[in-house]
Design a protein around this motif. Structure first.
Motif, PDB file in Angstrom:
ATOM      1  N   ALA A  76       0.691  -1.222  -0.178  1.00 52.56           N
ATOM      2  CA  ALA A  76      -0.118   0.094  -0.177  1.00 52.56           C
ATOM      3  C   ALA A  76       1.000   1.387  -0.045  1.00 52.56           C
ATOM      4  N   HIS A  77       2.103   1.310   0.769  1.00 51.66           N
ATOM      5  CA  HIS A  77       2.791   2.324   0.606  1.00 51.66           C
ATOM      6  C   HIS A  77       3.925   2.542  -0.392  1.00 51.66           C
ATOM      7  N   ASP A  78       4.339   1.334  -1.299  1.00 52.87           N
ATOM      8  CA  ASP A  78       4.890   1.193  -2.509  1.00 52.87           C
ATOM      9  C   ASP A  78       4.845   0.042  -2.983  1.00 52.87           C
ATOM     10  N   ILE A  79       3.973  -0.446  -4.150  1.00 47.49           N
ATOM     11  CA  ILE A  79       3.751  -1.207  -4.488  1.00 47.49           C
ATOM     12  C   ILE A  79       4.915  -1.862  -5.360  1.00 47.49           C
ATOM     13  N   SER A  80       5.729  -1.200  -5.829  1.00 49.42           N
ATOM     14  CA  SER A  80       6.911  -1.686  -6.653  1.00 49.42           C
ATOM     15  C   SER A  80       7.970  -2.250  -5.866  1.00 49.42           C
ATOM     16  N   GLU A  81       7.991  -1.820  -4.644  1.00 49.85           N
ATOM     17  CA  GLU A  81       9.175  -2.151  -3.517  1.00 49.85           C
ATOM     18  C   GLU A  81       8.587  -2.276  -2.262  1.00 49.85           C
ATOM     19  N   PRO A  82       7.945  -3.218  -2.047  1.00 47.26           N
ATOM     20  CA  PRO A  82       6.975  -3.113  -0.751  1.00 47.26           C
ATOM     21  C   PRO A  82       7.838  -3.577   0.478  1.00 47.26           C
ATOM     22  N   VAL A  83       7.706  -2.735   1.704  1.00 48.39           N
ATOM     23  CA  VAL A  83       8.411  -2.943   2.855  1.00 48.39           C
ATOM     24  C   VAL A  83       7.442  -3.114   4.004  1.00 48.39           C
ATOM     25  N   TRP A  84       7.940  -4.026   4.857  1.00 51.78           N
ATOM     26  CA  TRP A  84       7.029  -4.250   6.146  1.00 51.78           C
ATOM     27  C   TRP A  84       6.917  -2.969   6.729  1.00 51.78           C
ATOM     28  N   ASP A  85       5.565  -2.599   7.008  1.00 55.48           N
ATOM     29  CA  ASP A  85       5.296  -1.232   7.696  1.00 55.48           C
ATOM     30  C   ASP A  85       4.350  -1.642   8.998  1.00 55.48           C
ATOM     31  N   LEU A  86       5.326  -1.953   9.901  1.00 58.08           N
ATOM     32  CA  LEU A  86       4.279  -2.305  11.128  1.00 58.08           C
ATOM     33  C   LEU A  86       4.603  -1.354  12.441  1.00 58.08           C
ATOM     34  N   ARG A  87       4.209  -0.043  12.168  1.00 56.58           N
ATOM     35  CA  ARG A  87       4.619   0.972  13.047  1.00 56.58           C
ATOM     36  C   ARG A  87       4.155   0.705  14.404  1.00 56.58           C
ATOM     37  N   LYS A  88       2.862   0.112  14.394  1.00 55.72           N
ATOM     38  CA  LYS A  88       2.310  -0.407  15.782  1.00 55.72           C
ATOM     39  C   LYS A  88       2.908  -1.454  16.181  1.00 55.72           C
ATOM     40  N   ALA A  89       3.186  -1.561  17.361  1.00 53.38           N
ATOM     41  CA  ALA A  89       3.781  -2.872  18.073  1.00 53.38           C
ATOM     42  C   ALA A  89       2.972  -3.882  18.150  1.00 53.38           C
ATOM     43  N   LYS A  90       1.794  -3.751  18.206  1.00 53.79           N
ATOM     44  CA  LYS A  90       0.762  -4.858  18.319  1.00 53.79           C
ATOM     45  C   LYS A  90       0.899  -5.675  16.840  1.00 53.79           C
ATOM     46  N   TYR A  91       1.203  -5.324  15.908  1.00 54.01           N
ATOM     47  CA  TYR A  91       1.586  -6.038  14.647  1.00 54.01           C
ATOM     48  C   TYR A  91       2.487  -6.759  14.661  1.00 54.01           C
ATOM     49  N   ARG A  92       3.784  -6.483  15.475  1.00 48.44           N
ATOM     50  CA  ARG A  92       5.078  -7.066  15.362  1.00 48.44           C
ATOM     51  C   ARG A  92       4.824  -8.176  16.376  1.00 48.44           C
ATOM     52  N   ARG A  93       4.486  -9.472  15.772  1.00 51.23           N
ATOM     53  CA  ARG A  93       4.245 -10.547  16.466  1.00 51.23           C
ATOM     54  C   ARG A  93       4.291 -11.670  15.873  1.00 51.23           C
ATOM     55  N   LYS A  94       4.050 -12.939  16.401  1.00 53.82           N
ATOM     56  CA  LYS A  94       3.758 -14.064  15.779  1.00 53.82           C
ATOM     57  C   LYS A  94       2.333 -14.230  15.594  1.00 53.82           C
ATOM     58  N   TYR A  95       1.932 -14.823  14.436  1.00 53.59           N
ATOM     59  CA  TYR A  95       0.326 -15.273  13.883  1.00 53.59           C
ATOM     60  C   TYR A  95       0.175 -16.652  13.896  1.00 53.59           C
ATOM     61  N   ALA A  96      -0.937 -17.349  14.067  1.00 51.14           N
ATOM     62  CA  ALA A  96      -1.370 -18.637  13.707  1.00 51.14           C
ATOM     63  C   ALA A  96      -2.642 -18.638  13.343  1.00 51.14           C
ATOM     64  N   VAL A  97      -2.915 -18.830  12.158  1.00 50.95           N
ATOM     65  CA  VAL A  97      -4.322 -19.058  11.691  1.00 50.95           C
ATOM     66  C   VAL A  97      -4.482 -20.261  10.844  1.00 50.95           C
ATOM     67  N   GLN A  98      -5.203 -21.277  11.499  1.00 49.59           N
ATOM     68  CA  GLN A  98      -5.847 -22.488  10.985  1.00 49.59           C
ATOM     69  C   GLN A  98      -4.548 -23.276  10.368  1.00 49.59           C
ATOM     70  N   GLY A  99      -3.259 -23.252  11.279  1.00 53.60           N
ATOM     71  CA  GLY A  99      -2.112 -24.123  10.928  1.00 53.60           C
ATOM     72  C   GLY A  99      -1.012 -23.391  10.184  1.00 53.60           C
ATOM     73  N   TRP A 100      -1.494 -22.081   9.666  1.00 54.07           N
ATOM     74  CA  TRP A 100      -0.461 -21.365   8.991  1.00 54.07           C
ATOM     75  C   TRP A 100       0.201 -20.412  10.144  1.00 54.07           C
ATOM     76  N   SER A 101       1.687 -20.425  10.181  1.00 57.76           N
ATOM     77  CA  SER A 101       2.411 -19.424  11.041  1.00 57.76           C
ATOM     78  C   SER A 101       3.267 -18.484  10.188  1.00 57.76           C
ATOM     79  N   VAL A 102       3.131 -17.254  10.622  1.00 60.02           N
ATOM     80  CA  VAL A 102       3.878 -16.342  10.254  1.00 60.02           C
ATOM     81  C   VAL A 102       4.382 -15.455  11.422  1.00 60.02           C
ATOM     82  N   ASP A 103       5.706 -15.070  11.469  1.00 54.45           N
ATOM     83  CA  ASP A 103       6.481 -14.412  12.432  1.00 54.45           C
ATOM     84  C   ASP A 103       6.775 -13.036  12.121  1.00 54.45           C
TER      85      ASP A 103
END
Length: 140
Positions: A76-103
């Protein structure tokens, strides 16, 4: 919006099928990443029609919503060179959704890579899960 989401996900699937067939082609790689970004933005827009972002991320549904939003913020901030934009600390975490894990604990500010989310199929996984949970509407 859900019809657009389904179309965007189909475009994403097709772009990545072509990319897999010709992994050496940088232009196709960039194209596939842009298509992925559009699909991510569309998925989050479909979510926003029915559900607001939660103040806290606790349940599996809240994790799926927050992960879709975090992925959407990259292109959303640069579609040609995307960068993780996790300004709010709550988004900087591990996720688990139906067996799919993302850190995403240490991703803020780093260039986006599909490997960070387990591949392009994450969008279809999240869309299916959120549709099943009633968070996004099925296509008309």
């Amino acid at each position: 919006m859900s019809g657009y989401l389904e179309h965007a996900l189909q475009e994403c699937d097709q772009a990545f099928a072509v990319l897999v067939a010709d992994a050496e082609n940088m232009a196709l790689s960039k194209h596939a990443l842009i298509v992925f970004g559009v699909a991510a933005i569309t998925l989050d827009a479909a979510r926003a029609e029915t559900t607001k972002l939660s103040a806290a991320i606790e349940s599996e549904v809240e994790q799926a919503v927050a992960l879709a939003y975090a992925i959407r913020c990259c292109p959303a901030h640069d579609i040609s060179e995307p960068v993780w934009d996790l300004r709010k600390a709550k988004y900087r975490r591990k996720y688990a959704v139906q067996g799919w894990s993302v850190d995403l604990a240490d991703r803020d500010g780093s260039p986006f890579a599909l490997e960070h989310v387990g591949g392009a199929a994450i969008l279809r996984h999240l869309a299916t899960y959120l549709r099943d949970q009633g968070v996004i509407k099925p296509p008309a």
